[in-house]
Design a protein around this motif. Sequence first.
Motif, PDB file in Angstrom:
ATOM      1  N   GLY A  39       1.021  -1.224  -0.030  1.00 54.97           N
ATOM      2  CA  GLY A  39      -0.029   0.293  -0.542  1.00 54.97           C
ATOM      3  C   GLY A  39       0.826   1.199   0.259  1.00 54.97           C
ATOM      4  O   GLY A  39       0.193   2.772  -0.145  1.00 54.97           O
ATOM      5  N   ARG A  69       3.248   1.064  -2.266  1.00 53.90           N
ATOM      6  CA  ARG A  69       3.698   2.162  -3.270  1.00 53.90           C
ATOM      7  C   ARG A  69       2.564   2.030  -3.279  1.00 53.90           C
ATOM      8  O   ARG A  69       2.862   3.803  -4.428  1.00 53.90           O
ATOM      9  CB  ARG A  69       3.731   0.128  -3.829  1.00 53.90           C
ATOM     10  CG  ARG A  69       4.021   0.806  -5.387  1.00 53.90           C
ATOM     11  CD  ARG A  69       5.131   0.537  -6.246  1.00 53.90           C
ATOM     12  NE  ARG A  69       5.997   1.638  -6.916  1.00 53.90           N
ATOM     13  CZ  ARG A  69       6.749   2.031  -7.650  1.00 53.90           C
ATOM     14  NH1 ARG A  69       7.706   1.943  -6.905  1.00 53.90           N
ATOM     15  NH2 ARG A  69       6.661   3.072  -8.839  1.00 53.90           N
ATOM     16  N   ARG A  70       0.839   2.847  -3.312  1.00 49.16           N
ATOM     17  CA  ARG A  70       0.385   2.961  -4.273  1.00 49.16           C
ATOM     18  C   ARG A  70       0.536   4.683  -3.709  1.00 49.16           C
ATOM     19  O   ARG A  70      -0.355   5.730  -4.426  1.00 49.16           O
ATOM     20  CB  ARG A  70      -1.369   3.109  -3.725  1.00 49.16           C
ATOM     21  CG  ARG A  70      -2.465   3.156  -4.258  1.00 49.16           C
ATOM     22  CD  ARG A  70      -3.699   2.478  -4.121  1.00 49.16           C
ATOM     23  NE  ARG A  70      -4.450   3.217  -3.047  1.00 49.16           N
ATOM     24  CZ  ARG A  70      -5.300   4.317  -2.937  1.00 49.16           C
ATOM     25  NH1 ARG A  70      -5.435   4.241  -4.028  1.00 49.16           N
ATOM     26  NH2 ARG A  70      -5.427   4.107  -1.338  1.00 49.16           N
ATOM     27  N   PHE A  71       0.123   4.787  -2.762  1.00 48.26           N
ATOM     28  CA  PHE A  71       0.139   6.571  -2.093  1.00 48.26           C
ATOM     29  C   PHE A  71       1.899   7.260  -2.284  1.00 48.26           C
ATOM     30  O   PHE A  71       2.164   8.248  -2.996  1.00 48.26           O
ATOM     31  CB  PHE A  71       0.800   6.549  -0.447  1.00 48.26           C
ATOM     32  CG  PHE A  71      -0.808   6.497  -0.042  1.00 48.26           C
ATOM     33  CD1 PHE A  71      -1.650   6.083   0.191  1.00 48.26           C
ATOM     34  CD2 PHE A  71      -1.021   8.195   0.522  1.00 48.26           C
ATOM     35  CE1 PHE A  71      -2.674   6.176   0.474  1.00 48.26           C
ATOM     36  CE2 PHE A  71      -2.764   8.287   0.849  1.00 48.26           C
ATOM     37  CZ  PHE A  71      -3.717   7.328   0.715  1.00 48.26           C
ATOM     38  N   GLU A 104       2.617   6.878  -5.130  1.00 49.69           N
ATOM     39  CA  GLU A 104       2.423   6.913  -6.183  1.00 49.69           C
ATOM     40  C   GLU A 104       1.636   8.607  -6.971  1.00 49.69           C
ATOM     41  O   GLU A 104       1.619   9.065  -7.222  1.00 49.69           O
ATOM     42  CB  GLU A 104       1.769   6.008  -7.728  1.00 49.69           C
ATOM     43  CG  GLU A 104       2.818   5.085  -8.275  1.00 49.69           C
ATOM     44  CD  GLU A 104       2.648   3.662  -8.398  1.00 49.69           C
ATOM     45  OE1 GLU A 104       0.791   2.769  -8.859  1.00 49.69           O
ATOM     46  OE2 GLU A 104       3.670   2.639  -8.904  1.00 49.69           O
ATOM     47  N   LEU A 105       0.688   8.504  -5.980  1.00 50.96           N
ATOM     48  CA  LEU A 105      -0.652   8.902  -5.905  1.00 50.96           C
ATOM     49  C   LEU A 105       0.521  10.910  -4.842  1.00 50.96           C
ATOM     50  O   LEU A 105       0.397  11.767  -5.920  1.00 50.96           O
ATOM     51  CB  LEU A 105      -1.621   8.929  -4.468  1.00 50.96           C
ATOM     52  CG  LEU A 105      -2.538   7.999  -4.422  1.00 50.96           C
ATOM     53  CD1 LEU A 105      -2.932   8.080  -3.019  1.00 50.96           C
ATOM     54  CD2 LEU A 105      -3.344   9.079  -6.243  1.00 50.96           C
ATOM     55  N   GLU A 145      -7.115   5.652   4.990  1.00 48.49           N
ATOM     56  CA  GLU A 145      -6.964   5.933   3.750  1.00 48.49           C
ATOM     57  C   GLU A 145      -7.492   6.875   2.910  1.00 48.49           C
ATOM     58  O   GLU A 145      -6.822   7.643   2.565  1.00 48.49           O
ATOM     59  CB  GLU A 145      -7.088   4.560   3.370  1.00 48.49           C
ATOM     60  CG  GLU A 145      -6.812   3.382   3.132  1.00 48.49           C
ATOM     61  CD  GLU A 145      -6.098   2.508   1.892  1.00 48.49           C
ATOM     62  OE1 GLU A 145      -5.838   3.202   0.808  1.00 48.49           O
ATOM     63  OE2 GLU A 145      -5.117   1.773   2.688  1.00 48.49           O
ATOM     64  N   GLU A 147      -5.678  10.259   1.925  1.00 43.92           N
ATOM     65  CA  GLU A 147      -5.504  10.851   0.189  1.00 43.92           C
ATOM     66  C   GLU A 147      -6.558  12.188  -0.323  1.00 43.92           C
ATOM     67  O   GLU A 147      -5.888  13.004  -1.213  1.00 43.92           O
ATOM     68  CB  GLU A 147      -6.949  10.085   0.131  1.00 43.92           C
ATOM     69  CG  GLU A 147      -6.320   8.683  -1.270  1.00 43.92           C
ATOM     70  CD  GLU A 147      -7.389   7.667  -1.709  1.00 43.92           C
ATOM     71  OE1 GLU A 147      -8.078   8.396  -2.886  1.00 43.92           O
ATOM     72  OE2 GLU A 147      -7.041   6.281  -1.520  1.00 43.92           O
ATOM     73  N   VAL A 204      -1.940   0.388   6.103  1.00 42.28           N
ATOM     74  CA  VAL A 204      -1.025  -0.128   5.334  1.00 42.28           C
ATOM     75  C   VAL A 204       0.266  -1.311   6.000  1.00 42.28           C
ATOM     76  O   VAL A 204       0.749  -1.855   5.751  1.00 42.28           O
ATOM     77  CB  VAL A 204      -0.094   0.973   4.780  1.00 42.28           C
ATOM     78  CG1 VAL A 204       1.413   0.177   4.496  1.00 42.28           C
ATOM     79  CG2 VAL A 204      -1.358   1.597   3.704  1.00 42.28           C
TER      80      VAL A 204
END
Lengths: 378, 162
Positions: A14, A16-18, A20-21, A326, A330, A345
Amino acid sequence: MKLSDRVERVPPSGIRRFFELAEEKEEVISLGVGEPDFSAPWAARTAAIDSLERGRTSYTANRGRRDLRESIAAHVRRYDLEYDPDEEIIVTTGASEAVDVAMRAFVDPGDRVAVPQPSYISYVPGVIFAGGDPLAVPTRAENDFALTYDDLRAAGAEAADALVLCYPNNPTGATMSRSELSEVAEFVREHDLTVLSDEIYAALTYGGEHASIATLPGMRERTVVFNGFSKAFAMTGLRLGYALGPAEAISAMNRIHQYAMLSAPTTAQFAALEALRSCEDEVREMRRQYDRRRRFVLSRFAEMGLECFEAKGAFYAFPECGGDDERFAEELLREQNVAAVPGSVFGAGGEGHLRISYATGMNDLKEAMNRIEAFVRG
Amino acid sequence: MDAKRELLDLLLSNARESATDLARQTGLDEAEVEALIEELESDGVVRGYKAVVDWDRVDEEHVQAEVELNVELDRETGYEEIARRITKFPQVSSLRLVSGNYDFAVDVEGKSMHDVSNFVSEQIAPIPEVTQTVTHFVMETYKERGIEFGDRDGDDRLSVSP
Ligand SMILES: Cc1ncc(COP(=O)(O)O)c(C=O)c1O
């Protein structure tokens, strides 16, 4: 191409997703960084350069240079850890490699490994890659995220073969005192578990001494301790860590390490040798600065009404953001350009929290806290 | 570290820190912070707060020089007296008695090299006890009072990492 089941079993992190954001946006202040904002001490860097100039570019002994193992043995005595540099210490490519090799050395297919959570994201995949079954042991906010006997029992950890510990903790910043560790040690002895204790943040303990579970009665013979140069010495990119344990355990780890890695990076070993020889003052100064920032973020959270226990280790605070962490993270990123990692995460028990890394300069930290306050009050 | 020493440390790295932020970083309350700073000031520990300026980035001429000074003492005049006379000049930004080949290290600032050398030859050299001056003009400043003047190294860490 056919991928192994082991790989398929591990979902992408998780984090990784953040990442990228956060990368999509400009002007982001990131409180999501899990490494020091300082550079390695200059003396350690020049020692690395000097070793290159002298052409010290060959492999070292599998277990690392002997002089480095001796320095490590002397260094860890401050935590009452006594290990023989010949038999009981192995130098690895970051604590990361030590964790991976230990999983493979001590876990058989089907073995259960208890992983207290929230915790550093590598343990569960490490267990799975070794063919074992991770058993999540949630820790609780009301205990300031220290692991308790009851947490272990509630999660059914008596059925486990091994237990991972991570104190001072990433992501919570929680530490455990000697007496708190005694409870855990009691459980471990009763159920005959192996302990893998990741103490990489040991030097970043504020207002108290770090205690290692390996120093408790009956624990040394069943514990492997991981530590390294990444955090205390701000040497993440040099990739150097080590493991301490009984001769039999270190020899087993070395059996894998010698084939998988041959030896840890030589240049980094020279840097580490110098770091241990002469960089105590720099480490103390970095710790002093982290401690100021720690107090700063904790008082800011108190002022803006975000509940946050007093984290006394590493460089993380773990405030409650309530509900869906999350989504909170975001929206905080979208509306205020502040990146922080949602607590969930890091596994069970992390929901409803944010990991706030204060490994960031004071000016950015001030601005980030103002933005979080605006977000919370807005 | 005691609280006062801790505050001194914080002010050494950033003198513009507000009492509120100092309180947040030390765990003291604001009133305590203000009282301790006042003590540091009245005891003469903290003598002032000034900006560290990179003159290359200011759109005007500014010249700095380090001047080595040798003096000869006699029965009536000691270092203190000579120093007192020299510190009064506004062109002198710092004055130190040092060990080694010369006695005083003097930092002099002015609008031009001409300005500075005139000052040294007309105001400093004629002082009766001064036997020799050697002037070193500053060509480039790399670091001043702990602050590096080069372009700042960027933060190349990943923005989010485990
Ligand atoms: C708890 C913990 N263990 C291990 C590591 C990895 O350390 P190394 O750089 O020594 O591989 C990290 C890095 O974030 C960590 O937080």
